[in-house]
Structures are given as C-alpha cells and as structure tokens.
Design a protein around this motif. Structure first.
Motif, PDB file in Angstrom:
ATOM      1  N   PHE A   1      37.202 -26.306 -36.875  1.00  0.00           N
ATOM      2  CA  PHE A   1      36.373 -25.995 -35.717  1.00  0.00           C
ATOM      3  C   PHE A   1      36.915 -24.814 -34.905  1.00  0.00           C
ATOM      4  N   ILE A   2      38.173 -24.845 -34.530  1.00  0.00           N
ATOM      5  CA  ILE A   2      38.751 -23.764 -33.713  1.00  0.00           C
ATOM      6  C   ILE A   2      38.740 -22.432 -34.464  1.00  0.00           C
ATOM      7  N   PRO A   3      39.186 -22.381 -35.735  1.00  0.00           N
ATOM      8  CA  PRO A   3      39.081 -21.099 -36.452  1.00  0.00           C
ATOM      9  C   PRO A   3      37.642 -20.594 -36.565  1.00  0.00           C
ATOM     10  N   PHE A   4      36.686 -21.510 -36.702  1.00  0.00           N
ATOM     11  CA  PHE A   4      35.283 -21.109 -36.770  1.00  0.00           C
ATOM     12  C   PHE A   4      34.828 -20.481 -35.453  1.00  0.00           C
ATOM     13  N   VAL A   5      35.211 -21.081 -34.340  1.00  0.00           N
ATOM     14  CA  VAL A   5      34.842 -20.536 -33.030  1.00  0.00           C
ATOM     15  C   VAL A   5      35.480 -19.164 -32.830  1.00  0.00           C
ATOM     16  N   ILE A   6      36.737 -19.007 -33.232  1.00  0.00           N
ATOM     17  CA  ILE A   6      37.410 -17.704 -33.113  1.00  0.00           C
ATOM     18  C   ILE A   6      36.717 -16.673 -33.987  1.00  0.00           C
ATOM     19  N   LEU A   7      36.347 -17.047 -35.194  1.00  0.00           N
ATOM     20  CA  LEU A   7      35.654 -16.129 -36.093  1.00  0.00           C
ATOM     21  C   LEU A   7      34.323 -15.674 -35.502  1.00  0.00           C
ATOM     22  N   ILE A   8      33.563 -16.587 -34.960  1.00  0.00           N
ATOM     23  CA  ILE A   8      32.284 -16.232 -34.326  1.00  0.00           C
ATOM     24  C   ILE A   8      32.534 -15.299 -33.142  1.00  0.00           C
ATOM     25  N   GLY A   9      33.550 -15.603 -32.334  1.00  0.00           N
ATOM     26  CA  GLY A   9      33.859 -14.761 -31.188  1.00  0.00           C
ATOM     27  C   GLY A   9      34.320 -13.374 -31.584  1.00  0.00           C
ATOM     28  N   MET A  10      35.060 -13.254 -32.671  1.00  0.00           N
ATOM     29  CA  MET A  10      35.551 -11.946 -33.118  1.00  0.00           C
ATOM     30  C   MET A  10      34.429 -11.081 -33.685  1.00  0.00           C
ATOM     31  N   ASN A  11      33.356 -11.700 -34.142  1.00  0.00           N
ATOM     32  CA  ASN A  11      32.252 -10.941 -34.732  1.00  0.00           C
ATOM     33  C   ASN A  11      31.106 -10.704 -33.756  1.00  0.00           C
ATOM     34  N   SER A  12      31.312 -10.991 -32.490  1.00  0.00           N
ATOM     35  CA  SER A  12      30.255 -10.790 -31.507  1.00  0.00           C
ATOM     36  C   SER A  12      30.400  -9.414 -30.862  1.00  0.00           C
ATOM     37  N   GLU A  13      29.360  -8.992 -30.179  1.00  0.00           N
ATOM     38  CA  GLU A  13      29.395  -7.727 -29.436  1.00  0.00           C
ATOM     39  C   GLU A  13      29.551  -8.053 -27.969  1.00  0.00           C
ATOM     40  N   PRO A  14      30.358  -7.376 -27.205  1.00  0.00           N
ATOM     41  CA  PRO A  14      31.373  -6.389 -27.572  1.00  0.00           C
ATOM     42  C   PRO A  14      32.534  -7.090 -28.272  1.00  0.00           C
ATOM     43  N   LYS A  15      33.198  -6.390 -29.168  1.00  0.00           N
ATOM     44  CA  LYS A  15      34.279  -6.982 -29.957  1.00  0.00           C
ATOM     45  C   LYS A  15      35.542  -7.136 -29.105  1.00  0.00           C
ATOM     46  N   PRO A  16      35.902  -8.389 -28.815  1.00  0.00           N
ATOM     47  CA  PRO A  16      37.113  -8.613 -28.024  1.00  0.00           C
ATOM     48  C   PRO A  16      38.364  -8.569 -28.907  1.00  0.00           C
ATOM     49  N   ARG A  17      39.507  -8.273 -28.269  1.00  0.00           N
ATOM     50  CA  ARG A  17      40.769  -8.408 -28.991  1.00  0.00           C
ATOM     51  C   ARG A  17      41.107  -9.889 -29.055  1.00  0.00           C
ATOM     52  N   LEU A  18      41.965 -10.260 -29.985  1.00  0.00           N
ATOM     53  CA  LEU A  18      42.313 -11.669 -30.154  1.00  0.00           C
ATOM     54  C   LEU A  18      42.932 -12.241 -28.885  1.00  0.00           C
TER      55      LEU A  18
END
Length: 73
Positions: free
Chosen positions: A49-66
C-alpha cells in the motif's frame, strides 16, 4: 470434547472411504483456494500500500521530490 473427537473420526473416515461426492470435493477445493488467495492478497495489500501511494504521488503533476512527498508538511 467427545463430540469433536467423534466428528473428526467420521470426517476422516468419509475421506478415507472416498464417499465424498464430486460437488463436495469441488466446494472444498474452492474454499481452500479462496482462503489461500485471500491470505496472499492480505500480504500484498499490507506490504504494497505505501509503495503504491508513493508511486502514484511520484507520477503526478507537478512532480515532487521524494523528500517533499514523504515530509508531513
């Protein structure tokens, strides 16, 4: 307690005799498969679940840093 022991003996006897019908056998295999699949799905959901949420967040606009994505602010 005695009822449980006799019930277990009858169940084992029925399986040993081969008197289990095809429908009962199919139902038992379906229950076993369903239980197995749900246990695996629970593990995948728990650890993914957590890696999935991070993956979705990393592929959104604007692209945030980790660091921005993981920080609480």
């Amino acid at each position: 307690m005695a009822e449980m022991a006799s019930g277990a003996a009858e169940k084992g006897k029925a399986l040993a005799d081969g008197s289990e019908s095809a429908a009962e056998s199919a139902a038992r295999r379906a229950r076993e498969w369903t239980t197995w699949a749900m246990k695996k799905a629970k593990v995948v959901a728990h650890y993914g679940f957590i890696p999935f949420v991070i993956l979705i967040g990393m592929n959104s606009e604007p692209k945030p840093r980790l660091a921005q994505l993981l920080s609480p602010i």
